[in-house]
Design a protein around this motif. Structure first.
Motif, PDB file in Angstrom:
ATOM      1  N   ASN B  86      46.720  49.923  33.109  1.00 28.71           N
ATOM      2  CA  ASN B  86      46.542  49.363  34.384  1.00 28.71           C
ATOM      3  C   ASN B  86      45.026  49.686  34.903  1.00 28.71           C
ATOM      4  OD1 ASN B  86      48.781  48.198  34.489  1.00 28.71           O
ATOM      5  ND2 ASN B  86      49.751  49.606  35.992  1.00 28.71           N
ATOM      6  N   ARG B  89      42.821  47.571  33.227  1.00 26.31           N
ATOM      7  CA  ARG B  89      42.895  46.130  33.579  1.00 26.31           C
ATOM      8  C   ARG B  89      42.055  45.782  34.990  1.00 26.31           C
ATOM      9  NH1 ARG B  89      48.508  45.455  31.090  1.00 26.31           N
ATOM     10  NH2 ARG B  89      48.255  44.729  29.136  1.00 26.31           N
ATOM     11  N   GLU B  90      41.909  46.833  35.800  1.00 32.04           N
ATOM     12  CA  GLU B  90      41.556  46.623  37.243  1.00 32.04           C
ATOM     13  C   GLU B  90      40.099  46.381  36.893  1.00 32.04           C
ATOM     14  OE1 GLU B  90      43.065  49.990  39.424  1.00 32.04           O
ATOM     15  OE2 GLU B  90      45.017  48.821  39.520  1.00 32.04           O
ATOM     16  N   LEU B 101      46.878  29.335  38.304  1.00 31.10           N
ATOM     17  CA  LEU B 101      47.159  29.598  39.628  1.00 31.10           C
ATOM     18  C   LEU B 101      48.754  29.683  39.713  1.00 31.10           C
ATOM     19  CD1 LEU B 101      44.422  27.277  41.261  1.00 31.10           C
ATOM     20  CD2 LEU B 101      44.456  29.890  41.312  1.00 31.10           C
ATOM     21  N   PHE B 102      48.993  30.527  40.903  1.00 29.72           N
ATOM     22  CA  PHE B 102      50.475  30.573  40.974  1.00 29.72           C
ATOM     23  C   PHE B 102      50.610  29.066  42.014  1.00 29.72           C
ATOM     24  CE2 PHE B 102      49.380  35.057  40.858  1.00 29.72           C
ATOM     25  CZ  PHE B 102      49.813  35.281  39.719  1.00 29.72           C
ATOM     26  N   SER B 104      53.410  28.183  43.263  1.00 31.86           N
ATOM     27  CA  SER B 104      54.199  28.265  44.535  1.00 31.86           C
ATOM     28  C   SER B 104      53.200  28.965  45.763  1.00 31.86           C
ATOM     29  CB  SER B 104      55.244  29.478  44.202  1.00 31.86           C
ATOM     30  OG  SER B 104      54.923  30.818  43.848  1.00 31.86           O
ATOM     31  N   MET B 105      51.991  29.195  45.671  1.00 27.89           N
ATOM     32  CA  MET B 105      51.255  29.641  46.714  1.00 27.89           C
ATOM     33  C   MET B 105      50.035  28.823  46.797  1.00 27.89           C
ATOM     34  SD  MET B 105      50.886  33.548  45.656  1.00 27.89           S
ATOM     35  CE  MET B 105      52.140  34.602  45.028  1.00 27.89           C
ATOM     36  N   PHE B 113      46.238  37.385  46.829  1.00 27.10           N
ATOM     37  CA  PHE B 113      47.298  38.089  46.197  1.00 27.10           C
ATOM     38  C   PHE B 113      46.745  39.350  45.448  1.00 27.10           C
ATOM     39  CE2 PHE B 113      49.801  38.585  42.279  1.00 27.10           C
ATOM     40  CZ  PHE B 113      51.208  38.579  42.918  1.00 27.10           C
ATOM     41  N   PRO B 114      45.632  39.429  44.411  1.00 26.63           N
ATOM     42  CA  PRO B 114      45.572  40.821  43.684  1.00 26.63           C
ATOM     43  C   PRO B 114      45.002  41.661  44.706  1.00 26.63           C
ATOM     44  CG  PRO B 114      44.014  39.033  43.079  1.00 26.63           C
ATOM     45  CD  PRO B 114      44.891  38.229  44.035  1.00 26.63           C
ATOM     46  N   VAL B 116      46.271  41.900  47.953  1.00 26.98           N
ATOM     47  CA  VAL B 116      47.409  42.320  48.767  1.00 26.98           C
ATOM     48  C   VAL B 116      48.290  43.196  47.837  1.00 26.98           C
ATOM     49  CG1 VAL B 116      49.809  41.442  49.909  1.00 26.98           C
ATOM     50  CG2 VAL B 116      47.498  40.348  50.120  1.00 26.98           C
ATOM     51  N   GLU B 117      48.407  42.782  46.602  1.00 28.24           N
ATOM     52  CA  GLU B 117      49.373  43.757  45.808  1.00 28.24           C
ATOM     53  C   GLU B 117      48.826  44.932  45.380  1.00 28.24           C
ATOM     54  OE1 GLU B 117      52.385  43.275  44.862  1.00 28.24           O
ATOM     55  OE2 GLU B 117      52.654  41.228  46.035  1.00 28.24           O
ATOM     56  N   LYS B 118      47.418  44.915  45.146  1.00 29.12           N
ATOM     57  CA  LYS B 118      46.929  46.161  44.357  1.00 29.12           C
ATOM     58  C   LYS B 118      45.911  46.993  45.112  1.00 29.12           C
ATOM     59  CE  LYS B 118      47.920  46.967  40.939  1.00 29.12           C
ATOM     60  NZ  LYS B 118      49.233  47.831  40.519  1.00 29.12           N
ATOM     61  N   ARG B 162      39.867  33.934  42.475  1.00 28.73           N
ATOM     62  CA  ARG B 162      40.843  34.808  42.337  1.00 28.73           C
ATOM     63  C   ARG B 162      40.499  35.869  41.234  1.00 28.73           C
ATOM     64  NH1 ARG B 162      46.615  33.317  40.038  1.00 28.73           N
ATOM     65  NH2 ARG B 162      45.250  33.434  38.141  1.00 28.73           N
TER      66      ARG B 162
END
Lengths: 168, 264, 258
Positions: B86, B89-90, B101-102, B104-105, B113-114, B116-118, B162
């Motif tokens: 991890n 990967r960052e 791309l997702f 649903s968003m 997203f990255p 907010v999540e990470k 992204r």
């Protein structure tokens, strides 16, 4: 973002519906109680309770007033424990009989009130009982009676033998 | 420990040695050796199915090699556990072939997203960074759109945003211009060059756009039959007399190339 | 030679099956493990409960109504032959609570939400969206699969209980309303014969089916092949396999627990 207030509301409503359905299933349809039931337990001894199960109905004049808790053997007789709803009064001259619902229906206990001066309370015993009517025995006897020249006295005495009234 | 550009110009961001990987007895990577210097754009070209995408996916360990070594910023990564992976990967940003791309968003949510999540950035910092990155790729004011409402070129730009928003040190681009017309291809190429220079990134590009992509490349690697057959600056590679490479430039395919299988 | 080849092929098939089973078991364990480990994906989970549970409600209402009506109709006509119409409530209620409620609810959710889930995860796999998560150092199982597993474990019991209750009332409506069985006896007999054990069984089955259906559908979608037919194939296999497993598992649980 994703879990909007709408989602929260819908999920909340959904969960509530589920809880309501479980409550209906358990308490309304299943009559399953979580609290100790507010009733009292009385006993009755029968010669034969063939087919009676825990959970079967106990009624007076066709109205459900309690249920069968279980049965155990005592003095070669079946001692049936019954839970009677609170507020229902049964006197000490009452008669408990085991009857069937239809020919192949389940069994239930029917109580006929007598004119006794005392009311039964928790742990008391109903003295007078009438055992389960066992179809196979009755057919057997009927065939026997036909074989023995079909006297009407015999057939009536055979009915008596079905009853075992225990008076003390 | 880290050999990252301590003043040395030749510092390598990525060093790959003898990398092998086979799928169902098919040798897709057949001993890959390559050094990727930090702060450059290295472009990998080669016939379809030569293993370019597979190679790229080994660099950030989406796929694990059968043998060989990959050293990133001085760290050997092929044996790392989940936690170590991890942190490696960052360092990467990746632009996938189809954007990934997702769907649903919205574009805005995709790019944020990255973060907010990470990360533990505040909502304001995130918003600020997302807007800046969207502006950098030319998608100002498009944040509310969903990927399905956008053209292929715009999706690529959003996906690039992204990949860039986490401020990675290494950017990997898998066919950034497939399915785009020549004009848009050019504009994506310029965008890649510009962001690479602005952010001082190391970029690895897998591309079909030969020779257009060479205009933005510092170095070129020609991949053939699971190996890096030619590696060097653009001029070196273009002036080489390697038969396979000449055939690739001219007709884009030879008999055995057509035999090789597509492995995604 | 042909014999050797045949044996090789059988061996390879058996080996593949064992590998697939092991792979599935690991997938299931990981998805359950990440469901209880932080960081929790509460928002995603709520969203999945909405999709899997709340939005399946109308279908469940529809199916349970017709199931209860059919049970009432057929039960009445059969019991009528023996003069045992009073037992209709027991018949309808226990059939629903013990077997039909959990099983039919699970099959319906598998068909509606499970297939959609397999297709969604499959297309995410095909378009490299799952790889994109991995590259961002986000665990895709924790992010995509675990919320769906939790949502299944929550939604299946709720929908099953709703199925049971509606089915029992629908059976009552047909048996007692239309055909003339006694309404009082319907509920009294049911109450006398349905125990805490039966309610626990219905919940337990629903819980297990939730895990089975969700894990199979997620697994199939997650491992969809990146081909044009990959997603459709994954969707079909997800629904077929989860339906078969629900029915098989129901038999085994019934024979062990009843």
């Amino acid at each position: 973002m994703y879990a909007s207030r709408t989602t929260q509301f819908i999920v909340g409503l959904f969960a509530l519906l589920g809880i309501a359905a479980l409550a209906i299933l358990s308490f309304r349809l299943g009559k399953i109680s979580i609290l100790p039931t507010p009733g009292y337990v009385i006993y009755a001894n029968f010669d034969n309770i063939s087919g009676l199960k825990p959970g079967d109905e106990v009624d007076i004049a066709g109205v459900r007033i309690g249920k069968v808790l279980g049965a155990s053997l005592s003095d070669n007789q079946a001692r049936v424990a019954m839970e009677i709803d609170k507020g229902v009064q049964i006197d000490n001259d009452a008669i408990a009989s085991i009857l069937s619902m239809g020919i192949i229906g389940g069994k239930y206990v029917s109580i006929q009130l007598g004119g006794g001066d005392k009311t039964l309370s928790n742990g008391d015993i109903i003295r007078q009982t009438q055992s389960a009517f066992v179809l196979e025995n009755a057919i057997g006897q009927f065939i026997n009676n036909i074989g023995q020249s079909g006297g009407s006295k015999d057939s009536s005495s055979s009915q008596d033998s079905q009853q075992s009234q225990q008076k003390k | 420990m880290n050999s990252e550009s301590n003043g040395k110009q030749t510092a390598n961001a990525i060093e790959v040695r003898a990398l092998r990987r086979s799928f169902d007895h098919q040798h897709v990577l057949n001993g890959v050796d390559i050094d990727i210097p930090a702060g450059t754009i290295t472009t990998i070209v080669g016939p379809s199915g030569c293993g370019k995408t597979v190679f790229l996916k080994h660099l950030n360990l989406l796929l694990r090699p059968d043998s060989g070594s990959i050293v990133i910023d001085g760290v050997e990564v092929t044996r790392l556990g989940a936690r170590g992976l991890n942190s490696v990967r960052e360092k990467f940003g990746m632009l996938f072939q189809a954007g990934a791309l997702f769907d649903s968003m919205s574009v805005y949510d995709n790019v944020s997203f990255p973060l907010v999540e990470k990360t533990r950035l505040s909502a304001r910092e995130i918003d600020e960074r997302v807007r800046r990155t969207l502006a950098a790729v030319g998608l100002e004011g498009m944040g509310h759109k969903f990927p399905s409402e956008m053209s292929g070129g715009m999706q690529k730009r959003a996906a690039l945003a992204r990949a860039l928003v986490t401020q990675p040190k290494i950017l990997m681009l898998d066919e950034p211009t497939t399915g785009l017309d020549p004009t848009r291809t050019g504009s994506i190429h310029q965008l890649v060059r510009k962001t690479q220079q602005d952010f001082g990134l190391t970029a690895v590009v897998v591309s079909h756009d030969v020779p257009e992509v060479f205009s933005i490349s510092d170095r070129v690697a020609f991949m053939h039959r699971g190996r890096m057959q030619l590696v060097g600056t653009v001029d070196e590679v273009m002036s080489s007399d390697d038969e396979d490479f000449k055939r690739f430039l001219a007709g884009r395919a030879s008999g055995d190339d057509l035999e090789s299988q597509v492995v995604s | 030679m042909q014999v050797v080849e045949f044996i090789e092929r059988v061996g390879a098939y058996i080996l593949d099956s064992i590998l697939a089973l092991g792979n599935f078991a690991l997938f299931l364990i990981r998805s359950l493990m990440y469901a209880v480990l932080p960081p929790y994906k509460l928002r995603l989970t709520l969203r999945q409960i909405r999709i899997i549970g709340a939005e399946s409600l109308m279908l469940i209402v529809l199916i349970s109504t017709f199931t209860g009506m059919v049970l009432g109709l057929q039960g009445y006509h059969t019991l009528h032959l023996f003069g045992a119409e009073d037992s209709l409530g027991t018949l309808v209620g226990l059939a629903l609570v013990r077997e039909l409620g959990p099983v039919l609810a699970a099959l319906m959710i598998a068909a509606r939400a499970g297939s959609a889930m397999a297709a969604e995860l499959g297309s995410m796999q095909a378009s490299e969206q799952i790889d994109a998560l991995t590259v961002m150092a986000i665990n895709p199982v924790q992010y995509l699969v675990s919320p769906r597993m939790i949502a299944g474990v929550v939604s299946f019991p709720i929908l099953t209980v709703i199925f049971n209750v509606i089915g029992i009332w629908a059976g009552y409506a047909v048996g007692c309303g239309l055909l003339g069985a006694s309404g009082g006896a319907y509920f009294n007999n049911l109450a006398a014969n349905m125990s805490r054990h039966d309610v626990a069984l219905t919940l337990y089955k629903a819980l297990v089916f939730g895990v089975v259906v969700m894990s199979v559908c997620c697994y199939k979608g997650y491992h969809a092949k990146r081909m044009a037919t990959g997603v459709s194939r994954a969707t079909t296999e997800a629904v077929v396999l989860s339906s078969v497993l629900v029915l098989a598992w129901d038999y085994f649980m019934g024979s062990i627990l009843l």
